[in-house]
Design a protein around this motif. Structure first.
Motif, PDB file in Angstrom:
ATOM      1  N   LEU A   1      -2.378 -26.823  -9.235  1.00 19.81           N
ATOM      2  CA  LEU A   1      -2.759 -26.631 -10.638  1.00 19.81           C
ATOM      3  C   LEU A   1      -2.292 -25.281 -11.164  1.00 19.81           C
ATOM      4  O   LEU A   1      -1.843 -25.165 -12.309  1.00 19.81           O
ATOM      5  N   LYS A   2      -2.374 -24.269 -10.328  1.00 17.45           N
ATOM      6  CA  LYS A   2      -1.925 -22.938 -10.769  1.00 17.45           C
ATOM      7  C   LYS A   2      -0.401 -22.901 -10.940  1.00 17.45           C
ATOM      8  O   LYS A   2       0.118 -22.284 -11.871  1.00 17.45           O
ATOM      9  N   LEU A   3       0.301 -23.557 -10.024  1.00 21.79           N
ATOM     10  CA  LEU A   3       1.766 -23.583 -10.135  1.00 21.79           C
ATOM     11  C   LEU A   3       2.178 -24.360 -11.386  1.00 21.79           C
ATOM     12  O   LEU A   3       3.074 -23.922 -12.129  1.00 21.79           O
ATOM     13  N   ALA A   4       1.503 -25.481 -11.630  1.00 25.93           N
ATOM     14  CA  ALA A   4       1.808 -26.284 -12.822  1.00 25.93           C
ATOM     15  C   ALA A   4       1.607 -25.447 -14.081  1.00 25.93           C
ATOM     16  O   ALA A   4       2.455 -25.435 -14.980  1.00 25.93           O
ATOM     17  N   GLU A   5       0.509 -24.711 -14.124  1.00 26.70           N
ATOM     18  CA  GLU A   5       0.236 -23.898 -15.308  1.00 26.70           C
ATOM     19  C   GLU A   5       1.271 -22.783 -15.488  1.00 26.70           C
ATOM     20  O   GLU A   5       1.762 -22.543 -16.592  1.00 26.70           O
ATOM     21  N   ALA A   6       1.618 -22.144 -14.368  1.00 28.09           N
ATOM     22  CA  ALA A   6       2.614 -21.069 -14.453  1.00 28.09           C
ATOM     23  C   ALA A   6       3.954 -21.610 -14.956  1.00 28.09           C
ATOM     24  O   ALA A   6       4.646 -20.954 -15.747  1.00 28.09           O
ATOM     25  N   ALA A   7       4.317 -22.824 -14.529  1.00 29.30           N
ATOM     26  CA  ALA A   7       5.592 -23.412 -14.943  1.00 29.30           C
ATOM     27  C   ALA A   7       5.561 -23.790 -16.424  1.00 29.30           C
ATOM     28  O   ALA A   7       6.514 -23.527 -17.169  1.00 29.30           O
TER      29      ALA A   7
ATOM     30  N   LYS B   1     -12.377  -8.262   5.809  1.00 29.20           N
ATOM     31  CA  LYS B   1     -13.038  -7.938   4.543  1.00 29.20           C
ATOM     32  C   LYS B   1     -12.035  -7.739   3.396  1.00 29.20           C
ATOM     33  O   LYS B   1     -10.842  -7.634   3.625  1.00 29.20           O
ATOM     34  N   GLY B   2     -12.558  -7.735   2.181  1.00 27.28           N
ATOM     35  CA  GLY B   2     -11.707  -7.558   1.003  1.00 27.28           C
ATOM     36  C   GLY B   2     -11.140  -8.858   0.449  1.00 27.28           C
ATOM     37  O   GLY B   2     -10.130  -8.847  -0.252  1.00 27.28           O
ATOM     38  N   GLN B   3     -11.763  -9.985   0.739  1.00 27.59           N
ATOM     39  CA  GLN B   3     -11.259 -11.289   0.278  1.00 27.59           C
ATOM     40  C   GLN B   3     -11.525 -11.476  -1.229  1.00 27.59           C
ATOM     41  O   GLN B   3     -12.652 -11.396  -1.665  1.00 27.59           O
ATOM     42  N   LYS B   4     -10.484 -11.753  -1.983  1.00 22.17           N
ATOM     43  CA  LYS B   4     -10.593 -11.820  -3.451  1.00 22.17           C
ATOM     44  C   LYS B   4     -10.552 -13.254  -3.997  1.00 22.17           C
ATOM     45  O   LYS B   4      -9.992 -13.516  -5.067  1.00 22.17           O
ATOM     46  N   ALA B   5     -11.152 -14.181  -3.257  1.00 25.43           N
ATOM     47  CA  ALA B   5     -11.099 -15.597  -3.662  1.00 25.43           C
ATOM     48  C   ALA B   5     -11.761 -15.832  -5.017  1.00 25.43           C
ATOM     49  O   ALA B   5     -11.296 -16.657  -5.809  1.00 25.43           O
ATOM     50  N   MET B   6     -12.838 -15.110  -5.305  1.00 27.26           N
ATOM     51  CA  MET B   6     -13.519 -15.302  -6.593  1.00 27.26           C
ATOM     52  C   MET B   6     -12.650 -14.806  -7.743  1.00 27.26           C
ATOM     53  O   MET B   6     -12.489 -15.491  -8.749  1.00 27.26           O
ATOM     54  N   ASP B   7     -12.044 -13.620  -7.606  1.00 30.94           N
ATOM     55  CA  ASP B   7     -11.200 -13.079  -8.672  1.00 30.94           C
ATOM     56  C   ASP B   7     -10.007 -13.995  -8.952  1.00 30.94           C
ATOM     57  O   ASP B   7      -9.599 -14.175 -10.097  1.00 30.94           O
TER      58      ASP B   7
ATOM     59  N   GLU C   1      -1.263 -13.843  -4.511  1.00 32.75           N
ATOM     60  CA  GLU C   1      -2.608 -14.361  -4.757  1.00 32.75           C
ATOM     61  C   GLU C   1      -3.253 -14.874  -3.460  1.00 32.75           C
ATOM     62  O   GLU C   1      -4.453 -14.727  -3.256  1.00 32.75           O
ATOM     63  N   ASP C   2      -2.442 -15.498  -2.601  1.00 34.75           N
ATOM     64  CA  ASP C   2      -3.004 -16.050  -1.365  1.00 34.75           C
ATOM     65  C   ASP C   2      -3.214 -14.974  -0.304  1.00 34.75           C
ATOM     66  O   ASP C   2      -4.115 -15.100   0.542  1.00 34.75           O
ATOM     67  N   LEU C   3      -2.416 -13.919  -0.339  1.00 31.99           N
ATOM     68  CA  LEU C   3      -2.667 -12.765   0.530  1.00 31.99           C
ATOM     69  C   LEU C   3      -4.009 -12.137   0.173  1.00 31.99           C
ATOM     70  O   LEU C   3      -4.879 -11.925   1.027  1.00 31.99           O
ATOM     71  N   GLU C   4      -4.182 -11.857  -1.109  1.00 32.57           N
ATOM     72  CA  GLU C   4      -5.390 -11.144  -1.554  1.00 32.57           C
ATOM     73  C   GLU C   4      -6.654 -11.984  -1.340  1.00 32.57           C
ATOM     74  O   GLU C   4      -7.710 -11.446  -1.025  1.00 32.57           O
TER      75      GLU C   4
ATOM     76  N   ASP D   1       5.123  -7.390   6.621  1.00 34.43           N
ATOM     77  CA  ASP D   1       6.340  -7.233   7.397  1.00 34.43           C
ATOM     78  C   ASP D   1       7.480  -6.961   6.402  1.00 34.43           C
ATOM     79  O   ASP D   1       7.555  -7.582   5.335  1.00 34.43           O
ATOM     80  N   SER D   2       8.363  -6.033   6.758  1.00 35.97           N
ATOM     81  CA  SER D   2       9.380  -5.576   5.799  1.00 35.97           C
ATOM     82  C   SER D   2      10.343  -6.685   5.383  1.00 35.97           C
ATOM     83  O   SER D   2      11.041  -6.572   4.379  1.00 35.97           O
ATOM     84  N   ARG D   3      10.386  -7.771   6.157  1.00 35.11           N
ATOM     85  CA  ARG D   3      11.294  -8.866   5.805  1.00 35.11           C
ATOM     86  C   ARG D   3      10.753  -9.760   4.691  1.00 35.11           C
ATOM     87  O   ARG D   3      11.458 -10.614   4.171  1.00 35.11           O
ATOM     88  N   VAL D   4       9.472  -9.559   4.336  1.00 35.00           N
ATOM     89  CA  VAL D   4       8.820 -10.488   3.399  1.00 35.00           C
ATOM     90  C   VAL D   4       8.594  -9.816   2.048  1.00 35.00           C
ATOM     91  O   VAL D   4       8.105  -8.693   1.973  1.00 35.00           O
ATOM     92  N   LYS D   5       8.941 -10.558   1.002  1.00 26.84           N
ATOM     93  CA  LYS D   5       8.783 -10.044  -0.357  1.00 26.84           C
ATOM     94  C   LYS D   5       7.577 -10.709  -1.008  1.00 26.84           C
ATOM     95  O   LYS D   5       7.527 -11.935  -1.102  1.00 26.84           O
ATOM     96  N   PRO D   6       6.586  -9.961  -1.466  1.00 26.47           N
ATOM     97  CA  PRO D   6       5.450 -10.593  -2.146  1.00 26.47           C
ATOM     98  C   PRO D   6       5.852 -11.076  -3.531  1.00 26.47           C
ATOM     99  O   PRO D   6       6.668 -10.429  -4.203  1.00 26.47           O
ATOM    100  N   LEU D   7       5.302 -12.210  -3.949  1.00 26.95           N
ATOM    101  CA  LEU D   7       5.567 -12.680  -5.308  1.00 26.95           C
ATOM    102  C   LEU D   7       4.331 -13.350  -5.899  1.00 26.95           C
ATOM    103  O   LEU D   7       3.409 -13.725  -5.181  1.00 26.95           O
ATOM    104  N   SER D   8       4.331 -13.476  -7.219  1.00 29.30           N
ATOM    105  CA  SER D   8       3.212 -14.088  -7.944  1.00 29.30           C
ATOM    106  C   SER D   8       3.557 -15.541  -8.265  1.00 29.30           C
ATOM    107  O   SER D   8       4.692 -15.983  -8.050  1.00 29.30           O
ATOM    108  N   TYR D   9       2.582 -16.278  -8.813  1.00 33.86           N
ATOM    109  CA  TYR D   9       2.863 -17.650  -9.250  1.00 33.86           C
ATOM    110  C   TYR D   9       4.021 -17.684 -10.259  1.00 33.86           C
ATOM    111  O   TYR D   9       4.871 -18.567 -10.206  1.00 33.86           O
TER     112      TYR D   9
END
Lengths: 136, 119, 98, 119, 136, 98
Positions: free
Chosen positions: B22-28, E59-65, F60-63, F73-81
């Motif tokens: 759903l998030k990917l769909a919205e971003a697209a 710790k520091g999980q931001k699932a809610m945000d 988003e999934d990291l956080e 790891d230096s080989r990985v680039k973070p990105l957003s949706y």
């Protein structure tokens, strides 16, 4: 007017998940897709079993007798009846020691088409030639 | 601008694949692309309306309605939904009902296809 | 400890069983776990069968998958749902599903 | 005769864990044991009534009603069900509604517990 | 009048499945179970994180945000607030190089209880002493 | 072939990627796949990162998991949706989710 080639790759064993079964049923839907497409447009899926996915192809599955649900074997037979190309990876069959006479056929239903045991190289080529890949 | 078709097989709650899709769909859509969304397997249970939004659980109904408003075409596999007790009378309005060929037809016209087959 | 473990997957991480090392261990192969009883890879039986345990496989789940309950690894005993109920109540006190 | 409590977390259709749990419950009841069945996670979507019995899909409603008739106590996690759009008005009659402590209380009085936590 | 000891074993990482979260929420329910039990009966769960399950404890999980759902961290904090014993396997934390100051605490909520980093041997003993095991 | 692979699990069998050996391979770590970018076992980085590929991890999934997007790891680039949408349309023609 265009044909779109699709590679359906089934990599998981049957029954522990609905997904492998849905690989076969979604591929079969190519037969009726023309009602939703422009004149002359087609979709051509090739259904490929690799890795643990080849376990879907064992014959003699009694899911209907025991659990009352259509077996993956029956879905595969239906694929053959609608003339779908179904590839089974040779190397992965060999890994499990599965012989060709142990895999599903639809002779009893009058299908001429058979599961095609092919080297992984053929499956790789199928993926390369497809416009899209659906990994089940 | 392109067309992205997402096939989603995962349940509403559990793997968070649903939230991802759903998030990917919205971003697209927000970037101007056309998006189609196909529900099969356990995702076909998700068009059930009246989902209570509890903060401990992934929630689908509100974001799904928003995506439909933004022009995303959403369709569920009719047989998959019926087997789970979801039908046209108890489903979220605006979700389409069809057979698996709907998905293949949308794929035919798509630039990109992301088939999320995981459970 | 008498521990009965239901193994329902073919590719499962079962290291926890070695770590728990119960005095009596029963491994009941169900669902896709039954492949451990009936399938070899590169001619080798599943390593699960090397654990010190009693092994069982659910007949109904073997047959569902096209596997022959009469051709199992000799260490594995096929059983039915009815047999399984007796096994649970008579042989093992604690049960784990994995 | 003993008491077996089964905790089931898997969806109605998919892994066949659901079919397994129902068959095991029936086999135990038929041998004279007492059985309790707890639904949480995706199994909490399964008390939805009106499931169409299609032969391509696992079916829960008919066997579940039969188990309840045979005296199996079946209870769903209320919050888990509500989040999925299943509530007391659209659910199979005879299924109990409670919180997670129902499961722990049944476990307290059980000889054997099979917690099927897989998805 | 009896106490029933239970071992809750969480072996999977968070979020890819609802199951690890439900390990915590089901264990927490011990607090209200007395309303359904005879006078004097109790249930005492111990919640144990092993293998990849220890990743639940970062710790520091931001699932809610980000996704609007309660994080596994919050569920763990609630466990500490209701005075549940929560064990985290020392060897498995070391395998991932996770330090004790990286794991969840509930100091900000005034809890005195902490996650207890223990050798696997302690978790094994917990399983042995429990009447039933719930494997998540 | 320009193949973008979404890896959504930490314990996944990814041998198919070596077997397919596409000319251009992008591995996008999402869901629990992000642990490959941020977690070492016995001091070793994930073997996935040894594949000849471009690596990305969804911020988003990291956080969500308490992982620090600035310490990958230096080989990985973070990105957003949003970045992911551009990546899908501009860099890779075929996509696989595993």
């Amino acid at each position: 007017m265009a044909d779109v080639k699709l590679a359906f790759i089934v990599s998981k064993p049957p029954y522990k998940s609905e997904v492998p079964k849905l690989g076969a049923t979604h591929a079969m839907a190519y037969q009726t897709v023309e009602i939703l497409l422009e004149e002359g447009d087609t979709v051509t899926p090739v259904l490929c079993y690799v890795g643990d996915g080849v376990l879907n192809c064992l014959k003699g599955q009694k899911a209907m007798d025991i659990y009352g649900i259509t077996s993956t074997e029956t879905h595969l037979k239906n694929c053959l009846l609608v003339d779908l190309d179904v590839y089974v990876c040779k190397e992965d069959l060999e890994n499990f020691g599965i012989q060709e006479d142990q895999i599903v056929d639809a002779e009893d239903m009058g299908a001429e088409k058979k599961l095609q045991v092919v080297p992984f190289e053929t499956i790789k080529k199928t993926v390369e030639e497809a416009k899209h890949v659906l990994y089940f | 601008m392109g067309t992205l078709t997402i096939g989603l097989f995962s349940a509403l709650v559990g793997s968070m694949n649903y939230d991802f899709a759903l998030k990917l769909a919205e971003a697209a859509v927000d970037k101007g692309h056309k998006v189609n969304l196909w529900f099969s397997s356990n995702a076909a249970g998700s068009p059930l309306k009246g989902q209570k939004h509890l903060k401990d659980y992934s929630h689908g109904e509100t974001p799904l309605r928003k995506l439909i408003e933004k022009g995303v075409e959403v369709c569920t596999c009719e047989a998959c939904s019926l087997a789970r007790g979801v039908n046209k009378t108890n489903a979220i309005e605006g979700v389409q009902w069809s057979a698996m060929h709907w998905y293949l037809a949308k794929i035919h016209g798509s630039d990109r296809v992301l088939h999320i087959g995981g459970e | 400890m008498k521990l009965g473990v239901f193994l329902s997957e073919y590719r499962a991480d079962s290291t926890i069983l070695q770590r728990l090392s119960p005095e009596k261990l029963g491994i009941i192969l169900v669902g896709n776990g039954v492949y451990h009883a009936a399938i070899k890879e590169k001619g080798q039986s599943s390593q699960i069968l090397d654990l010190k345990a009693n092994f069982y496989a659910l007949k109904e789940d073997l047959e569902t998958r096209g596997l022959d309950a009469s051709k199992l690894d000799s260490r594995v005993k096929p059983l039915s749902y009815g047999d399984l109920v007796d096994l649970i109540f008579n042989e093992y006190e604690k049960l784990i599903w994995m």
